[in-house]
Scaffold this active site. Structure first.
Site, PDB file in Angstrom:
ATOM      1  CB  SER A  48      35.230  34.016  41.656  1.00  0.00           C
ATOM      2  OG  SER A  48      34.467  34.932  40.890  1.00  0.00           O
ATOM      3  CG  ASP A  86      38.853  37.289  36.117  1.00  0.00           C
ATOM      4  OD1 ASP A  86      39.811  38.051  35.913  1.00  0.00           O
ATOM      5  OD2 ASP A  86      38.492  36.930  37.251  1.00  0.00           O
ATOM      6  CD  GLU A 118      44.706  36.508  39.115  1.00  0.00           C
ATOM      7  OE1 GLU A 118      43.542  36.197  39.481  1.00  0.00           O
ATOM      8  OE2 GLU A 118      45.710  35.822  39.395  1.00  0.00           O
ATOM      9  CD  GLU A 185      41.434  38.887  45.500  1.00  0.00           C
ATOM     10  OE1 GLU A 185      40.903  37.937  46.093  1.00  0.00           O
ATOM     11  OE2 GLU A 185      41.538  38.946  44.260  1.00  0.00           O
TER      12      GLU A 185
END
Length: 278
Positions: A48, A86, A118, A185
């Protein structure tokens, strides 16, 4: 809040004791230090940063070098919190070997304690290999921002029976592969609750309701510092963006009116020395 170091084992212990886990994002030393001192359990150096720090339209342009760079800054500011890196887009998609190498860089160069990536079944081979390399891993299911183009935008995931069943299966596969927690999420609250109940490892929710074992927010969203858009799941606990603008305007005004710097902010000089300079 205990000063004891929060570790990957602490995640599992917290779930067993039914204690909620706090997570926020951080991208720099001074913010990480403040959040750590406030007692946050874990800090995510999220991709992000591409949007809230670097000004990109989405997370896809963030590189391994970006994450490593910001991880090192965050790690310097932390005494208690667990630092999670991440893994950005394409850092674990090409091959198992490259995935392990990039995860290793997050730990070795970035000084992170764990990595997050992810996906479910499609990345299980990478997850297993990274865990086998003694690198702790957090999974991430639901709205996975690196797949935003595939999803056709930022949309809630798991609303259909097929999607929900796949998410449950993916969560169980990730647990079996050795992840120590899973971020959920933009998932409907009842589905997130069901997944949380099925797992022995904790879930960390973001837009997934209150029944997850912990929550994560982007710090700039939570503090009202990012004004491009506000997701539905964000609660703003402060309006630091407005406070920063007010302070900046006051500084400009006082500087132009010569109220700043005042005597208390100024260094003096011996008069005899000064007279000899004219």
């Amino acid at each position: 809040m205990s000063g004891k170091k929060f570790t990957t084992s602490s995640f599992i212990e917290a779930k067993k004791k039914n204690e909620k886990i706090s997570m926020l994002t951080a991208y720099d030393y001074s913010t990480a230090k403040l959040l750590d001192e406030a007692g946050v359990d874990s800090l995510l150096v999220g991709d992000s940063l591409g949007m809230v720090v670097l000004g990109y339209e989405n997370t896809l342009q963030v590189t391994v070098e970006d994450i490593v760079h910001h991880c090192r800054a965050v790690a310097r500011g932390v005494k208690r919190a667990l630092v999670i890196a991440d893994m950005p887009f394409l850092s674990y998609h090409v091959s198992v070997e490259e995935s392990v190498r990039n995860a290793g860089r997050m730990i070795q160069e970035g000084n992170a304690h764990a990595v997050k990536l992810e996906g479910g079944e499609e990345v299980i081979d990478k997850v297993r290999a990274i865990v086998k390399a003694q690198i702790p891993v957090i999974g991430h299911l639901g709205l996975t921002p690196q797949s935003v183009n595939l999803f056709g935008g930022f949309k809630v995931q798991g609303k259909s029976e097929e999607q929900a069943k796949k998410m449950i299966q993916d969560a169980l596969l990730l647990q079996e592969a050795g992840v120590f927690a899973i971020v959920l999420e933009c998932v409907p609250e009842p589905l997130a609750k069901l997944i949380t109940e099925k797992l022995d490892i904790p879930t960390i929710g973001i837009g997934a309701g209150k029944y997850c074992d912990g929550q994560v927010l982007v710090t700039q969203d939570m503090l009202g510092m990012f004004s491009d858009f506000k997701p539905k799941f964000v609660k703003q606990y402060a309006q630091l963006g407005e406070d920063m603008k007010i302070a900046c305007k006051q500084y400009i005004e006082e500087m132009r009116d010569m109220k700043f710097p005042s005597k208390e902010h100024t260094f003096a000089m011996d008069g005899d020395v000064l007279s000899k300079l004219y």
